[in-house]
Scaffold this motif. Structure first.
Motif, PDB file in Angstrom:
ATOM      1  N   GLU A 354       0.844  -1.185   0.000  1.00 55.02           N
ATOM      2  CA  GLU A 354       0.000   0.000   0.000  1.00 55.02           C
ATOM      3  C   GLU A 354       0.883   1.239   0.000  1.00 55.02           C
ATOM      4  O   GLU A 354       1.171   1.837   1.047  1.00 55.02           O
ATOM      5  CB  GLU A 354      -0.940  -0.043   1.192  1.00 55.02           C
ATOM      6  N   LEU A 355       1.342   1.631  -1.185  1.00 55.08           N
ATOM      7  CA  LEU A 355       2.319   2.710  -1.330  1.00 55.08           C
ATOM      8  C   LEU A 355       1.805   3.841  -2.219  1.00 55.08           C
ATOM      9  O   LEU A 355       2.590   4.602  -2.783  1.00 55.08           O
ATOM     10  CB  LEU A 355       3.625   2.147  -1.927  1.00 55.08           C
ATOM     11  N   ARG A 356       0.480   3.988  -2.306  1.00 54.79           N
ATOM     12  CA  ARG A 356      -0.090   4.941  -3.261  1.00 54.79           C
ATOM     13  C   ARG A 356       0.363   6.385  -3.008  1.00 54.79           C
ATOM     14  O   ARG A 356       0.590   7.144  -3.935  1.00 54.79           O
ATOM     15  CB  ARG A 356      -1.614   4.856  -3.228  1.00 54.79           C
ATOM     16  N   TYR A 359       6.538   8.344  -1.778  1.00 56.44           N
ATOM     17  CA  TYR A 359       7.495   8.858  -2.756  1.00 56.44           C
ATOM     18  C   TYR A 359       8.679   7.907  -2.840  1.00 56.44           C
ATOM     19  O   TYR A 359       9.238   7.506  -1.807  1.00 56.44           O
ATOM     20  CB  TYR A 359       7.969  10.248  -2.346  1.00 56.44           C
ATOM     21  N   MET A 360       9.042   7.521  -4.053  1.00 58.37           N
ATOM     22  CA  MET A 360      10.164   6.612  -4.238  1.00 58.37           C
ATOM     23  C   MET A 360      11.382   7.375  -4.742  1.00 58.37           C
ATOM     24  O   MET A 360      11.312   8.083  -5.743  1.00 58.37           O
ATOM     25  CB  MET A 360       9.806   5.496  -5.224  1.00 58.37           C
ATOM     26  N   ASP A 372       7.424   8.355   3.181  1.00 57.55           N
ATOM     27  CA  ASP A 372       6.063   8.810   3.443  1.00 57.55           C
ATOM     28  C   ASP A 372       6.147   9.898   4.505  1.00 57.55           C
ATOM     29  O   ASP A 372       6.569   9.633   5.645  1.00 57.55           O
ATOM     30  CB  ASP A 372       5.185   7.653   3.929  1.00 57.55           C
ATOM     31  N   ASP A 373       5.799  11.124   4.121  1.00 63.02           N
ATOM     32  CA  ASP A 373       5.922  12.280   5.026  1.00 63.02           C
ATOM     33  C   ASP A 373       7.348  12.417   5.546  1.00 63.02           C
ATOM     34  O   ASP A 373       7.592  12.546   6.762  1.00 63.02           O
ATOM     35  CB  ASP A 373       4.949  12.142   6.206  1.00 63.02           C
ATOM     36  N   ASP A 374       8.296  12.348   4.618  1.00 66.18           N
ATOM     37  CA  ASP A 374       9.727  12.507   4.924  1.00 66.18           C
ATOM     38  C   ASP A 374      10.281  11.424   5.851  1.00 66.18           C
ATOM     39  O   ASP A 374      11.369  11.557   6.406  1.00 66.18           O
ATOM     40  CB  ASP A 374      10.008  13.884   5.556  1.00 66.18           C
ATOM     41  N   GLN A 375       9.553  10.350   5.994  1.00 65.26           N
ATOM     42  CA  GLN A 375      10.026   9.224   6.795  1.00 65.26           C
ATOM     43  C   GLN A 375      10.285   8.035   5.876  1.00 65.26           C
ATOM     44  O   GLN A 375       9.425   7.680   5.058  1.00 65.26           O
ATOM     45  CB  GLN A 375       8.991   8.845   7.856  1.00 65.26           C
ATOM     46  N   CYS A 376      11.457   7.435   5.999  1.00 64.31           N
ATOM     47  CA  CYS A 376      11.781   6.264   5.180  1.00 64.31           C
ATOM     48  C   CYS A 376      11.045   5.056   5.738  1.00 64.31           C
ATOM     49  O   CYS A 376      11.301   4.634   6.874  1.00 64.31           O
ATOM     50  CB  CYS A 376      13.288   6.025   5.175  1.00 64.31           C
TER      51      CYS A 376
END
Length: 440
Positions: A354-356, A359-360, A372-376
């Motif tokens: 679930e990576l919609r 950011y990659m 996701d929200d600047d968290q790896c």
């Protein structure tokens, strides 16, 4: 039914004449481990045993019909006091697929049954030989307490002379080295005798292997010591061995599985765990978690991942430069569907990622960070640099920090999937539902 073995009889009355000997009960022979190099067709015809010259060689042939490396092996065999020598190019009929198919599966018995193996580490090909030194050793005579003593001026470096020699970069040689009971290593500037857990050097020094990876390599009854090693040490050794084997050279890629088959069969029998395409069932999760090495070039990647010879996408054997991970504590995933079927396929459960809204970020052509929200929240390692759509994952295990280790897969027809990468991801980003599939 007894198996027919062909060896070279070097103990006849005429030292210049050899002959092939067929037997079913041979003991006390020497085996040669050597580099073929790149012999020409003319050299193969001259030096190898073929259908055309086999019967003649049973009656006798001149030692001059062998290249220098083989002639040196004859000299050492006689010096040891043995009469029989096994050399693959001479004792296996060459350019004959039927004979090769039969004999290639018996390499385990050839080297494990030999009295001793001669390892021609100094010879990069047939014609070079291994007994002539670049700098011959000098023995200095001294006296101490009225007794004559000898000191050798040469120094030893077993790792560089042997472990990193061109010979030991060859895939077939890994099996030969592990299964031999004792080995005489002829390096460019030193000679070593490896037996048990010790290596004796020509300068009278004795090297004792640490109880790590080398301890198992020097096991004269390999893999007997593995049975006393415990789960973690056994796994560490197996992963190290497979990593080294994956990058070892092969003239024919189709030999990838054959060249280690005897070694794996012996390990399977001792460990008591099924092994399919280099993957032991008892270490299934840990041997599925491999990634293509960060140091490999794009050209090398293009030459890897070749499954045309029947290697599945999930097997580490399908690539030439791999690393196993993680090295820290690992907990198997509570999934009991990861198992081999009769066709050596893996029945698995496929989860969605679930990576919609994530950011990659590419950290190389095969390494991807997911944020996701600047968290790896994940990092993936792709098997090739080709762009492939992620169509699901297989959960293999987890860390104590609640990050899951997964195989990335893409679907092919009829609920069949191929692996194209591996990674670790925060468990919140894996779907709670799954579907059944087959990994090929």
């Amino acid at each position: 039914m007894a198996c027919l073995v062909v060896v070279i009889d070097v103990g006849g009355p005429d030292p210049s004449t050899l002959k092939l000997l067929e037997t079913t009960s041979l003991r006390g022979y020497i085996a040669l481990s050597h580099c073929w190099g790149k012999p020409t067709d003319e050299e193969k015809t001259q030096y190898c045993t073929t259908k055309e010259n086999y019967q003649a060689r049973l009656k006798g042939f001149s030692i001059d019909n062998l290249p220098k490396t083989f002639q040196d092996a004859v000299r050492i065999t006689r010096a040891i006091g043995q009469s029989y020598l096994w050399i693959d190019a001479v004792c296996i009929i060459q350019m004959d697929q039927e004979d090769w198919g039969r004999e290639s599966l018996s390499m385990e018995k050839v080297f494990s049954s030999a009295y001793c193996t001669i390892s021609a580490d100094a010879a990069k090909n047939w014609t070079q030989g291994f007994l002539e030194r670049k700098s011959p050793p000098k023995f200095i005579t001294t006296y101490k307490n009225g007794k004559m003593m000898y000191a050798c001026s040469t120094s030893h470096d077993f790792d560089n002379h042997v472990s990193r020699s061109e010979l030991n970069k060859r895939a077939w040689v890994i099996q030969e080295r592990f299964l031999s009971r004792r080995i005489l290593h002829f390096a460019e500037d030193h000679t070593y005798f490896a037996c048990g857990e010790r290596v004796r050097c020509e300068n009278f020094t004795t090297l004792i292997s640490p109880k790590r990876k080398e301890y198992f390599i020097f096991d004269p009854a390999f893999p007997e010591r593995l049975t006393e090693a415990g789960y973690e040490r056994m796994l560490e050794f197996i992963q190290h061995m497979f990593k080294e084997y994956a990058q070892a050279g092969l003239t024919n890629r189709s030999d990838k599985e054959i060249a280690i088959s005897g070694l794996l069969q012996r390990m399977q029998d001792v460990i008591g765990s099924e092994c399919v395409h280099g993957t032991f069932r008892c270490f299934l999760a840990r041997l599925l978690l491999w990634r293509v090495s960060d140091t490999v070039t794009d050209n090398e990647v293009a030459c890897s991942g070749d499954t045309e010879h029947g290697l599945p996408s999930w097997s580490w054997m399908s690539h030439d430069h791999i690393e196993f991970f993680p090295e820290h504590e690992f907990i198997d995933a509570p999934i009991n569907a990861n198992s081999f079927d009769s066709e050596s396929q893996l029945h698995v459960r496929i989860f969605e990622l679930e990576l919609r809204d994530c950011y990659m970020e590419e950290r190389g052509e095969r390494h991807v960070l997911v944020q996701d929200d600047d968290q790896c929240i994940a990092q993936f390692w792709l098997d090739t640099h080709e762009k492939t759509q992620i169509q699901g994952c297989i959960v293999v295990g987890k860390s104590q920090e609640h990050r899951w280790f997964v195989l990335l897969v893409t679907e092919i027809p009829r609920k069949r999937y191929k692996r194209f990468g591996v990674g670790e991801i925060n468990w919140h980003y894996i779907s709670k539902t799954s579907s059944d599939g087959v990994l090929v």
